[in-house]
Design a protein around this motif. Structure first.
Motif, PDB file in Angstrom:
ATOM      1  N   SER A 131       0.880  -1.273   0.006  1.00 39.69           N
ATOM      2  CA  SER A 131      -0.078   0.086   0.101  1.00 39.69           C
ATOM      3  C   SER A 131       0.669   1.189   0.030  1.00 39.69           C
ATOM      4  N   ASP A 132       0.510   2.286  -0.715  1.00 41.46           N
ATOM      5  CA  ASP A 132       1.037   3.459  -0.730  1.00 41.46           C
ATOM      6  C   ASP A 132       1.309   4.141   0.743  1.00 41.46           C
ATOM      7  N   ASN A 133       0.487   3.841   1.697  1.00 41.30           N
ATOM      8  CA  ASN A 133       0.848   4.437   3.031  1.00 41.30           C
ATOM      9  C   ASN A 133       0.643   3.149   3.956  1.00 41.30           C
ATOM     10  N   ASN A 147       4.184  -4.370  -5.168  1.00 39.00           N
ATOM     11  CA  ASN A 147       2.869  -4.585  -5.409  1.00 39.00           C
ATOM     12  C   ASN A 147       2.946  -5.815  -6.449  1.00 39.00           C
TER      13      ASN A 147
END
Length: 100
Positions: free
Chosen positions: A42-44, A66
């Motif tokens: 996940s990006d964050n 990913n």
């Protein structure tokens, strides 16, 4: 958790809000099942920190790359200890008694 019957594997990508309902419906029980959340890069990743605190018995695995939901499920299978694997999507919830 050794020799447990069931491992619940949940791949996710940035859906910490969706996970709240699911995790409350599949709470780990060291005698019957473990719960593993695979964060598919996940990006964050920090968005899962509150859930980690609220559900300390859930194993959270963060992937460095990913790989998509199918491979994320496979990564969960690699760390699972249960004899049976149950894959759930992060935006679902089980009805009461769904496991047990």
């Amino acid at each position: 958790m050794n020799n447990i019957p069931l491992s619940v594997i949940i791949p996710t990508f940035g859906r910490s809000k969706d996970l709240e309902g699911l995790l409350s419906s599949v709470k780990p029980d060291e005698k019957t099942h473990e719960v593993i959340v695979i964060d598919d890069c996940s990006d964050n990743p920090g968005e899962f920190d509150a859930l980690k605190s609220d559900y300390p018995d859930v194993r959270f695995v963060h992937l460095e790359k990913n790989v998509g939901p199918g491979q994320a499920r496979n990564e969960g299978a690699k760390v699972a200890q249960g004899e049976i694997l149950l894959y759930l999507d992060s935006d679902t919830e089980l009805v009461s008694g769904g496991i047990g």
